[in-house]
Design a protein around this motif. Structure first.
Motif, PDB file in Angstrom:
ATOM      1  N   MET A  74       0.825  -1.199   0.000  1.00 54.89           N
ATOM      2  CA  MET A  74       0.000   0.000   0.000  1.00 54.89           C
ATOM      3  C   MET A  74       0.866   1.259   0.000  1.00 54.89           C
ATOM      4  O   MET A  74       0.588   2.218  -0.693  1.00 54.89           O
ATOM      5  CB  MET A  74      -0.916   0.002   1.217  1.00 54.89           C
ATOM      6  N   ILE A  75       1.928   1.237   0.778  1.00 53.08           N
ATOM      7  CA  ILE A  75       2.833   2.380   0.867  1.00 53.08           C
ATOM      8  C   ILE A  75       4.192   1.921   0.374  1.00 53.08           C
ATOM      9  O   ILE A  75       4.741   0.935   0.864  1.00 53.08           O
ATOM     10  CB  ILE A  75       2.920   2.909   2.316  1.00 53.08           C
ATOM     11  N   ASP A  76       4.766   2.648  -0.565  1.00 58.30           N
ATOM     12  CA  ASP A  76       6.054   2.275  -1.125  1.00 58.30           C
ATOM     13  C   ASP A  76       7.196   2.561  -0.163  1.00 58.30           C
ATOM     14  O   ASP A  76       8.072   1.737   0.026  1.00 58.30           O
ATOM     15  CB  ASP A  76       6.294   3.026  -2.435  1.00 58.30           C
ATOM     16  N   HIS A  77       7.199   3.740   0.431  1.00 57.14           N
ATOM     17  CA  HIS A  77       8.215   4.092   1.415  1.00 57.14           C
ATOM     18  C   HIS A  77       7.741   5.304   2.203  1.00 57.14           C
ATOM     19  O   HIS A  77       6.794   5.976   1.814  1.00 57.14           O
ATOM     20  CB  HIS A  77       9.578   4.377   0.760  1.00 57.14           C
ATOM     21  N   MET A  78       8.411   5.551   3.326  1.00 50.49           N
ATOM     22  CA  MET A  78       8.105   6.729   4.128  1.00 50.49           C
ATOM     23  C   MET A  78       9.400   7.248   4.712  1.00 50.49           C
ATOM     24  O   MET A  78      10.390   6.518   4.805  1.00 50.49           O
ATOM     25  CB  MET A  78       7.107   6.431   5.241  1.00 50.49           C
ATOM     26  N   GLY A  79       9.406   8.496   5.093  1.00 48.65           N
ATOM     27  CA  GLY A  79      10.586   9.084   5.691  1.00 48.65           C
ATOM     28  C   GLY A  79      10.198  10.037   6.803  1.00 48.65           C
ATOM     29  O   GLY A  79       9.111  10.616   6.798  1.00 48.65           O
ATOM     30  N   ILE A  80      11.104  10.175   7.755  1.00 47.86           N
ATOM     31  CA  ILE A  80      10.902  11.134   8.844  1.00 47.86           C
ATOM     32  C   ILE A  80      12.164  11.963   9.004  1.00 47.86           C
ATOM     33  O   ILE A  80      13.269  11.504   8.716  1.00 47.86           O
ATOM     34  CB  ILE A  80      10.544  10.444  10.180  1.00 47.86           C
ATOM     35  N   GLY A  81      11.991  13.186   9.454  1.00 45.25           N
ATOM     36  CA  GLY A  81      13.126  14.028   9.794  1.00 45.25           C
ATOM     37  C   GLY A  81      13.590  13.698  11.197  1.00 45.25           C
ATOM     38  O   GLY A  81      12.796  13.350  12.068  1.00 45.25           O
ATOM     39  N   VAL A  82      14.899  13.778  11.396  1.00 42.76           N
ATOM     40  CA  VAL A  82      15.477  13.552  12.722  1.00 42.76           C
ATOM     41  C   VAL A  82      16.321  14.766  13.090  1.00 42.76           C
ATOM     42  O   VAL A  82      16.881  15.429  12.223  1.00 42.76           O
ATOM     43  CB  VAL A  82      16.319  12.255  12.775  1.00 42.76           C
ATOM     44  N   SER A  83      16.389  15.050  14.371  1.00 42.71           N
ATOM     45  CA  SER A  83      17.128  16.223  14.818  1.00 42.71           C
ATOM     46  C   SER A  83      18.635  16.027  14.753  1.00 42.71           C
ATOM     47  O   SER A  83      19.390  16.985  14.638  1.00 42.71           O
ATOM     48  CB  SER A  83      16.702  16.616  16.236  1.00 42.71           C
TER      49      SER A  83
ATOM     50  N   GLY B 283      18.447   5.304   3.967  1.00 43.67           N
ATOM     51  CA  GLY B 283      17.317   4.438   3.666  1.00 43.67           C
ATOM     52  C   GLY B 283      17.514   3.042   4.206  1.00 43.67           C
ATOM     53  O   GLY B 283      18.543   2.413   3.964  1.00 43.67           O
ATOM     54  N   TYR B 284      16.520   2.550   4.938  1.00 46.06           N
ATOM     55  CA  TYR B 284      16.536   1.205   5.524  1.00 46.06           C
ATOM     56  C   TYR B 284      15.494   0.332   4.829  1.00 46.06           C
ATOM     57  O   TYR B 284      14.455   0.827   4.394  1.00 46.06           O
ATOM     58  CB  TYR B 284      16.186   1.266   7.018  1.00 46.06           C
ATOM     59  N   GLY B 285      15.777  -0.954   4.783  1.00 43.03           N
ATOM     60  CA  GLY B 285      14.807  -1.866   4.196  1.00 43.03           C
ATOM     61  C   GLY B 285      15.315  -3.281   4.202  1.00 43.03           C
ATOM     62  O   GLY B 285      16.256  -3.632   4.926  1.00 43.03           O
ATOM     63  N   ARG B 286      14.674  -4.081   3.353  1.00 41.96           N
ATOM     64  CA  ARG B 286      15.024  -5.493   3.153  1.00 41.96           C
ATOM     65  C   ARG B 286      15.165  -5.737   1.658  1.00 41.96           C
ATOM     66  O   ARG B 286      14.519  -5.060   0.856  1.00 41.96           O
ATOM     67  CB  ARG B 286      13.916  -6.410   3.660  1.00 41.96           C
ATOM     68  N   ASP B 287      15.943  -6.720   1.320  1.00 42.67           N
ATOM     69  CA  ASP B 287      16.043  -7.176  -0.072  1.00 42.67           C
ATOM     70  C   ASP B 287      16.408  -6.057  -1.053  1.00 42.67           C
ATOM     71  O   ASP B 287      15.899  -6.015  -2.176  1.00 42.67           O
ATOM     72  CB  ASP B 287      14.740  -7.856  -0.509  1.00 42.67           C
ATOM     73  N   GLY B 288      17.242  -5.127  -0.617  1.00 42.78           N
ATOM     74  CA  GLY B 288      17.740  -4.085  -1.507  1.00 42.78           C
ATOM     75  C   GLY B 288      16.825  -2.908  -1.740  1.00 42.78           C
ATOM     76  O   GLY B 288      17.170  -1.999  -2.501  1.00 42.78           O
ATOM     77  N   LYS B 289      15.651  -2.866  -1.124  1.00 48.35           N
ATOM     78  CA  LYS B 289      14.707  -1.764  -1.335  1.00 48.35           C
ATOM     79  C   LYS B 289      14.551  -0.951  -0.052  1.00 48.35           C
ATOM     80  O   LYS B 289      14.083  -1.470   0.956  1.00 48.35           O
ATOM     81  CB  LYS B 289      13.341  -2.294  -1.753  1.00 48.35           C
TER      82      LYS B 289
ATOM     83  N   ASP C   1      12.638   1.120   2.326  1.00 49.03           N
ATOM     84  CA  ASP C   1      11.225   1.420   2.598  1.00 49.03           C
ATOM     85  C   ASP C   1      11.059   2.549   3.612  1.00 49.03           C
ATOM     86  O   ASP C   1      10.027   3.197   3.655  1.00 49.03           O
ATOM     87  CB  ASP C   1      10.520   0.200   3.208  1.00 49.03           C
ATOM     88  N   PHE C   2      12.062   2.712   4.474  1.00 49.55           N
ATOM     89  CA  PHE C   2      11.983   3.670   5.581  1.00 49.55           C
ATOM     90  C   PHE C   2      13.225   4.546   5.555  1.00 49.55           C
ATOM     91  O   PHE C   2      14.344   4.050   5.522  1.00 49.55           O
ATOM     92  CB  PHE C   2      11.886   2.914   6.910  1.00 49.55           C
ATOM     93  N   TRP C   3      13.003   5.852   5.566  1.00 49.79           N
ATOM     94  CA  TRP C   3      14.095   6.823   5.481  1.00 49.79           C
ATOM     95  C   TRP C   3      14.123   7.717   6.713  1.00 49.79           C
ATOM     96  O   TRP C   3      13.071   8.105   7.226  1.00 49.79           O
ATOM     97  CB  TRP C   3      13.903   7.721   4.262  1.00 49.79           C
ATOM     98  N   ILE C   4      15.334   8.049   7.146  1.00 52.87           N
ATOM     99  CA  ILE C   4      15.512   9.129   8.104  1.00 52.87           C
ATOM    100  C   ILE C   4      16.389  10.159   7.413  1.00 52.87           C
ATOM    101  O   ILE C   4      17.228   9.826   6.573  1.00 52.87           O
ATOM    102  CB  ILE C   4      16.150   8.665   9.433  1.00 52.87           C
ATOM    103  N   GLY C   5      16.157  11.428   7.734  1.00 52.56           N
ATOM    104  CA  GLY C   5      16.928  12.459   7.063  1.00 52.56           C
ATOM    105  C   GLY C   5      17.065  13.719   7.879  1.00 52.56           C
ATOM    106  O   GLY C   5      16.434  13.886   8.919  1.00 52.56           O
ATOM    107  N   ASN C   6      17.880  14.621   7.369  1.00 57.07           N
ATOM    108  CA  ASN C   6      18.186  15.857   8.062  1.00 57.07           C
ATOM    109  C   ASN C   6      17.118  16.925   7.893  1.00 57.07           C
ATOM    110  O   ASN C   6      17.330  18.067   8.253  1.00 57.07           O
ATOM    111  CB  ASN C   6      19.544  16.409   7.609  1.00 57.07           C
ATOM    112  N   SER C   7      15.963  16.559   7.381  1.00 55.57           N
ATOM    113  CA  SER C   7      14.871  17.530   7.302  1.00 55.57           C
ATOM    114  C   SER C   7      14.311  17.771   8.697  1.00 55.57           C
ATOM    115  O   SER C   7      14.563  17.012   9.628  1.00 55.57           O
ATOM    116  CB  SER C   7      13.782  17.028   6.352  1.00 55.57           C
ATOM    117  N   THR C   8      13.554  18.818   8.853  1.00 52.18           N
ATOM    118  CA  THR C   8      13.025  19.183  10.158  1.00 52.18           C
ATOM    119  C   THR C   8      12.136  18.075  10.714  1.00 52.18           C
ATOM    120  O   THR C   8      11.221  17.606  10.033  1.00 52.18           O
ATOM    121  CB  THR C   8      12.199  20.477  10.050  1.00 52.18           C
ATOM    122  N   PRO C   9      12.414  17.640  11.946  1.00 55.48           N
ATOM    123  CA  PRO C   9      11.538  16.621  12.550  1.00 55.48           C
ATOM    124  C   PRO C   9      10.110  17.154  12.692  1.00 55.48           C
ATOM    125  O   PRO C   9       9.899  18.362  12.809  1.00 55.48           O
ATOM    126  CB  PRO C   9      12.153  16.383  13.929  1.00 55.48           C
TER     127      PRO C   9
END
Length: 133
Positions: free
Chosen positions: A6-15, A51-57, A59-67
């Motif tokens: 249903m969801i391809d990937h998601m990301g969140i900002g971290v401080s 980017g974190y995931g399984r099998d080379g894809k 699915d979950f990202w953390i980044g320097n964008s504003t939390p």
């Protein structure tokens, strides 16, 4: 028939990207997730993400964008109950705060086995196994 997510990937900002990477690398490893890739500001112009995931894809990202200013809830699938336990212990060891130790949550369904941690940015992070014991 091919399974479609249903969801391809998601990301969140971290401080703090380094602290976030240590936290998520530690607690996602027991669930079978690992760091797949990293994009740098040199590549994107500003964004630095992991980017974190399984099998080379990834699915979950953390980044320097504003939390986010309000905490969010993220639930990761665990292959078994032992992985939920290991997620919980690894997250606590990396500075996560307990928000519900590993246990059956029968109010969701009779095989719902989950653990909840508050991450360094205040998000409610869960590992859950839906399989019977």
């Amino acid at each position: 028939m091919q399974e479609i997510e249903m969801i391809d990937h998601m990301g969140i900002g971290v401080s703090d990207l380094d602290a976030g990477a240590r936290f998520y690398s530690a607690c996602l490893t027991p669930l079978g997730y690992g760091q797949i890739t990293e994009v740098t500001p040199e590549q994107t112009g500003h964004y630095h993400g992991i980017g974190y995931g399984r099998d080379g894809k990834p699915d979950f990202w953390i980044g320097n964008s504003t939390p986010v200013t309000r905490a969010i809830h993220i639930a990761f699938t665990a292959p078994d109950r032992a992985s939920v336990d290991a997620f919980y212990e690894a997250a606590l060891a990396q500075g996560g705060r307990d928000n519900g130790p590993p246990a059956i949550r029968a109010h969701y369904h009779h095989d719902y086995y989950g653990a909840f941690i508050i991450d360094p940015d205040g998000n409610n992070v869960e590992a859950v196994c839906h399989a019977p014991e």
